[in-house]
Design a protein around this motif. Sequence first.
Motif, mmCIF file in Angstrom:
data_model
loop_
_atom_site.group_PDB
_atom_site.id
_atom_site.type_symbol
_atom_site.label_atom_id
_atom_site.label_comp_id
_atom_site.label_asym_id
_atom_site.label_seq_id
_atom_site.Cartn_x
_atom_site.Cartn_y
_atom_site.Cartn_z
ATOM 1 N N VAL A 168 0.837 -1.199 0.000
ATOM 2 C CA VAL A 168 0.000 0.000 0.000
ATOM 3 C C VAL A 168 0.876 1.254 0.000
ATOM 4 O O VAL A 168 0.648 2.202 -0.752
ATOM 5 N N GLY A 169 1.882 1.254 0.869
ATOM 6 C CA GLY A 169 2.793 2.403 0.905
ATOM 7 C C GLY A 169 3.520 2.587 -0.412
ATOM 8 O O GLY A 169 3.678 3.720 -0.896
ATOM 9 N N ALA A 170 3.961 1.463 -1.016
ATOM 10 C CA ALA A 170 4.658 1.553 -2.305
ATOM 11 C C ALA A 170 3.734 2.110 -3.380
ATOM 12 O O ALA A 170 4.162 2.908 -4.235
ATOM 13 N N THR A 171 2.468 1.721 -3.348
ATOM 14 C CA THR A 171 1.514 2.203 -4.346
ATOM 15 C C THR A 171 1.275 3.696 -4.202
ATOM 16 O O THR A 171 1.257 4.438 -5.190
ATOM 17 N N LEU A 172 1.082 4.153 -2.966
ATOM 18 C CA LEU A 172 0.853 5.586 -2.740
ATOM 19 C C LEU A 172 2.074 6.401 -3.142
ATOM 20 O O LEU A 172 1.955 7.475 -3.745
ATOM 21 N N ALA A 173 3.271 5.870 -2.827
ATOM 22 C CA ALA A 173 4.490 6.581 -3.206
ATOM 23 C C ALA A 173 4.654 6.616 -4.719
ATOM 24 O O ALA A 173 5.026 7.641 -5.302
ATOM 25 N N HIS A 174 4.348 5.492 -5.356
ATOM 26 C CA HIS A 174 4.508 5.428 -6.807
ATOM 27 C C HIS A 174 3.480 6.293 -7.523
ATOM 28 O O HIS A 174 3.749 6.831 -8.600
ATOM 29 N N ASP A 175 2.299 6.446 -6.914
ATOM 30 C CA ASP A 175 1.273 7.282 -7.530
ATOM 31 C C ASP A 175 1.754 8.726 -7.638
ATOM 32 O O ASP A 175 1.448 9.423 -8.620
ATOM 33 N N SER A 176 2.498 9.183 -6.651
ATOM 34 C CA SER A 176 3.036 10.544 -6.719
ATOM 35 C C SER A 176 4.092 10.670 -7.813
ATOM 36 O O SER A 176 4.302 11.760 -8.355
ATOM 37 N N LEU A 177 4.749 9.547 -8.154
ATOM 38 C CA LEU A 177 5.724 9.568 -9.250
ATOM 39 C C LEU A 177 5.028 9.496 -10.602
ATOM 40 O O LEU A 177 5.525 10.035 -11.590
ATOM 41 N N ARG A 178 3.885 8.826 -10.661
ATOM 42 C CA ARG A 178 3.113 8.759 -11.907
ATOM 43 C C ARG A 178 2.497 10.107 -12.260
ATOM 44 O O ARG A 178 2.307 10.425 -13.433
ATOM 45 N N ASN A 179 2.143 10.850 -11.241
ATOM 46 C CA ASN A 179 1.482 12.143 -11.454
ATOM 47 C C ASN A 179 2.254 13.238 -10.727
ATOM 48 O O ASN A 179 1.748 13.834 -9.756
ATOM 49 N N PRO A 180 3.468 13.522 -11.154
ATOM 50 C CA PRO A 180 4.275 14.525 -10.456
ATOM 51 C C PRO A 180 3.727 15.926 -10.682
ATOM 52 O O PRO A 180 2.943 16.160 -11.619
ATOM 53 N N PRO A 181 4.103 16.875 -9.844
ATOM 54 C CA PRO A 181 3.593 18.252 -9.990
ATOM 55 C C PRO A 181 3.874 18.836 -11.375
ATOM 56 O O PRO A 181 3.085 19.634 -11.882
ATOM 57 N N GLU A 182 4.991 18.421 -11.989
ATOM 58 C CA GLU A 182 5.368 18.985 -13.290
ATOM 59 C C GLU A 182 4.368 18.622 -14.391
ATOM 60 O O GLU A 182 4.306 19.296 -15.426
ATOM 61 N N LEU A 183 3.580 17.536 -14.192
ATOM 62 C CA LEU A 183 2.641 17.095 -15.222
ATOM 63 C C LEU A 183 1.189 17.402 -14.885
ATOM 64 O O LEU A 183 0.312 17.175 -15.709
ATOM 65 N N ARG A 184 0.946 17.914 -13.709
ATOM 66 C CA ARG A 184 -0.435 18.212 -13.332
ATOM 67 C C ARG A 184 -0.962 19.387 -14.153
ATOM 68 O O ARG A 184 -0.336 20.439 -14.228
ATOM 69 N N GLY A 185 -2.116 19.171 -14.742
ATOM 70 C CA GLY A 185 -2.714 20.207 -15.573
ATOM 71 C C GLY A 185 -2.161 20.281 -16.970
ATOM 72 O O GLY A 185 -2.617 21.091 -17.781
ATOM 73 N N ILE A 186 -1.207 19.394 -17.315
ATOM 74 C CA ILE A 186 -0.573 19.479 -18.620
ATOM 75 C C ILE A 186 -1.505 19.024 -19.734
ATOM 76 O O ILE A 186 -1.323 19.349 -20.903
ATOM 77 N N ASP A 187 -2.532 18.228 -19.368
ATOM 78 C CA ASP A 187 -3.437 17.728 -20.395
ATOM 79 C C ASP A 187 -4.639 18.643 -20.602
ATOM 80 O O ASP A 187 -5.622 18.250 -21.224
ATOM 81 N N SER A 188 -4.540 19.880 -20.097
ATOM 82 C CA SER A 188 -5.679 20.778 -20.207
ATOM 83 C C SER A 188 -5.877 21.284 -21.623
ATOM 84 O O SER A 188 -6.979 21.316 -22.138
ATOM 85 N N ALA A 189 -4.798 21.679 -22.293
ATOM 86 C CA ALA A 189 -4.938 22.220 -23.646
ATOM 87 C C ALA A 189 -3.562 22.412 -24.270
ATOM 88 O O ALA A 189 -2.561 22.563 -23.579
ATOM 89 N N GLY A 190 -3.556 22.426 -25.619
ATOM 90 C CA GLY A 190 -2.368 22.814 -26.365
ATOM 91 C C GLY A 190 -1.276 21.766 -26.420
ATOM 92 O O GLY A 190 -1.342 20.713 -25.785
ATOM 93 N N ASP A 191 -0.251 22.089 -27.224
ATOM 94 C CA ASP A 191 0.908 21.213 -27.363
ATOM 95 C C ASP A 191 1.957 21.556 -26.314
ATOM 96 O O ASP A 191 1.998 22.678 -25.793
ATOM 97 N N HIS A 192 2.814 20.585 -26.032
ATOM 98 C CA HIS A 192 3.864 20.755 -25.035
ATOM 99 C C HIS A 192 5.176 20.221 -25.595
ATOM 100 O O HIS A 192 5.193 19.376 -26.497
#
Length: 757
Positions: free
Chosen positions: A72-96
């Motif tokens: 459970v701890g590994a999953t929660l930790a890995h989830d933060s790596l799957r969705n890091p702050p740098e990628l949050r909101g990146i799928d909202s619009a436009g090219d990157h």
Amino acid sequence: MASSVLQRRDYRLPVIALLTWVQILFTIASPLVGGVVSLGGLTVLLVGWSRFGTRVGYRHFVVFWLVALVGVGATLAHDSLRNPPELRGIDSAGDHELLVVNENTLTPGDRFVAIRILHADGQSTPRVRATLFVDPSPERIPPGTLLQVTGSVVSTSALDAKAWRVFASEFSVFQESSWWQAGADRMREAFLERSLAQGGDGGALLPGLALGDTTGVSESLEADMRKVSLAHLVAVSGANCALVVGIAVAITALFGGGVRMRLVVGVVTLAGFVLLVTPEPSVIRAAVMATIALGAIAWGRPGAGIAVLSLTVWVLLLADPWRAVEFAFVLSVAATAGIVLGLRPMAGALTRVMPVWLAWWVALPLVAQLAVQPIIVLLRPTLPLYAIPANVLAAPFVPAVTVSGLVGSVSEPWWPWLSQQSAAIGWWPSTAIAAIARATARAPVTELPWFPGLAGVLAAAVLSSVVWWAIWRGRMVFAGVGAIIVITATVVASSAPQIVARLARPAQWQVAQCDVGQGDALAVRTSQGVLFIDTGDDEQLLRQCLMVLGINRVEWLLLTHFDRDHVGQSAVFHGRVGTVLTGPTDNSEDVSRLADLSRAGATIRPVRAGESLDLGDYTLNILWPGSQTLSEPGNDSSLVVWLEPHHTAGVSMLALGDLGERAQSILRSRLPESPLDVVKVSHHGSANQSAALYQELGASIGLIGVGADNSYGHPAPAVTSLLESLGAHVLRSDQRGTLTLHRGVTGVIELWSERDG
């Protein structure tokens, strides 16, 4: 404890691995639910400690649960790596702007590849797993290459092993791969070329069987291998790893190498083999398991197979919890567990009715198939009737293919003659396996329909359990009768919706739209036979639609263009189509697809704008593309056809393929001055449409082939609003299912559909 757990069939490690897997699945589905289940279960166990804590078994279970909580701890930790702050909101619009590294070889013609995202818009990210979608790659790009990508980024569901999808508008090589990755890729490529030079199915299949490289395998051969459950042979697995390591260790022992030396040689050989075939999920599982087993042997503590497998699973799940939902990994673990736990008792049971050597030969594919079938139905909800015979026949040829592929690849840079001879030798067993797949796939009734989803899993699990228990208990007649009862009940129940739909749909249907998920598939019934337009890319849904419509053979199959969501299941029509009408091909894969249809008996006829075909009571007018196309083969080179009825009782239709707005604007000048009843809306209702074209058409019905909850946003709300504002009745396959249209006695077009919209 550790040594005893590894040295005998002790079920403590399997329990820990299973509990960890279950808790990870709960946490992936919902961190809140995962936390409640894990901590709630722990609370119950601790409360019960006062009553049962003195019992050794109970104390063990409490410890197992605590160890599993690490997942459970590994999953929660890995989830933060799957969705890091740098990628949050990146799928909202436009090219990157992204910097990514590909994990697999991107070969010419490939449209997607597994990647890791390293940078997003100038910010570093923690090597996030993703899938990169590209236009067909013009060149071969080895694993480990840094790619500069411009494109849109879309997040996936929590149950997807890869957290993101990147749709590239353009990409380029930023930095070449390392010398060792590039070198291994050159070996694979050279052996692929040598194998293809041998010709036939054997030459195309050899690199897939030996190295997992299916570049040269035709669509029809791939489809045949899936039908008879031989597709696993082109995914390098534990059997390949075990064979390669076993040969290396045996040679070391032959030359007097001690246990430690054999360990070193085995591990080095294994690492080299993984590099050569690339680290696929089944390869990683096999490699880690082999390393643990070799280490245990070297230290004088050989382990029981199930304990080694369980420890491997536990370690790999903690390293990446999302392996728990990766089908390739799940299938690999299930097959291995079935073999480790069931091979010996199954072989022993079968010796009651057959010779010992045959019992062991049959038991291996039987236990593996029984173990994986409940999982396979999630990917392919059918029951392959010839899976066991096909695997029994193919098994003797697999070792020769593996060895020839390894020798041929490794010897290429230093001894090309040996590589050539290895390819020539490997061609024979590879051809035999291909012939087995072809022959069994063409036997009567190769597959039976099965429940999809959880119901299918449960039904397959019951079937596997009945067969296993009955054989193990020596009740062969009960095994046969029980299997027949379960299969018959499941087939009848799973086919019931299609049977009911077939009885309910109008016998006089004229135009039909199949529900094939995110794809197109249309049928038009004429006085000279059925015209089928595109196939979609979901075999099960396509076959269900054909069953509902009562179509066993089509006179014409029109392939608008060669995107998989339009032609991916053309193999379903092998031996069932007279003439294939096609536009321009794009690459060797497209040419191979048409060649497969031709070999299956179809006449291939390329068509262009200006041509017309007489279909009896309809004329098929080709409106697009002309001799000069707007682009390379693809969406804007789609065949556009106008179906013109010869009588007022017919239904006229314009099918736009995937034409974009610019091409649609040009097409306006080519439209005939005839009334139009139905328009097949272009590109699944994407936003790239010409409003003026639809206004001129004035169709009363708009058909949209689209998958439910697709990630592309199809159909665009603006497009459905446009059609409705023009007075068109919008019919979507995701809402209606398979539907039919026909002109009634009053002259009004009548609709029947599987579901109410």
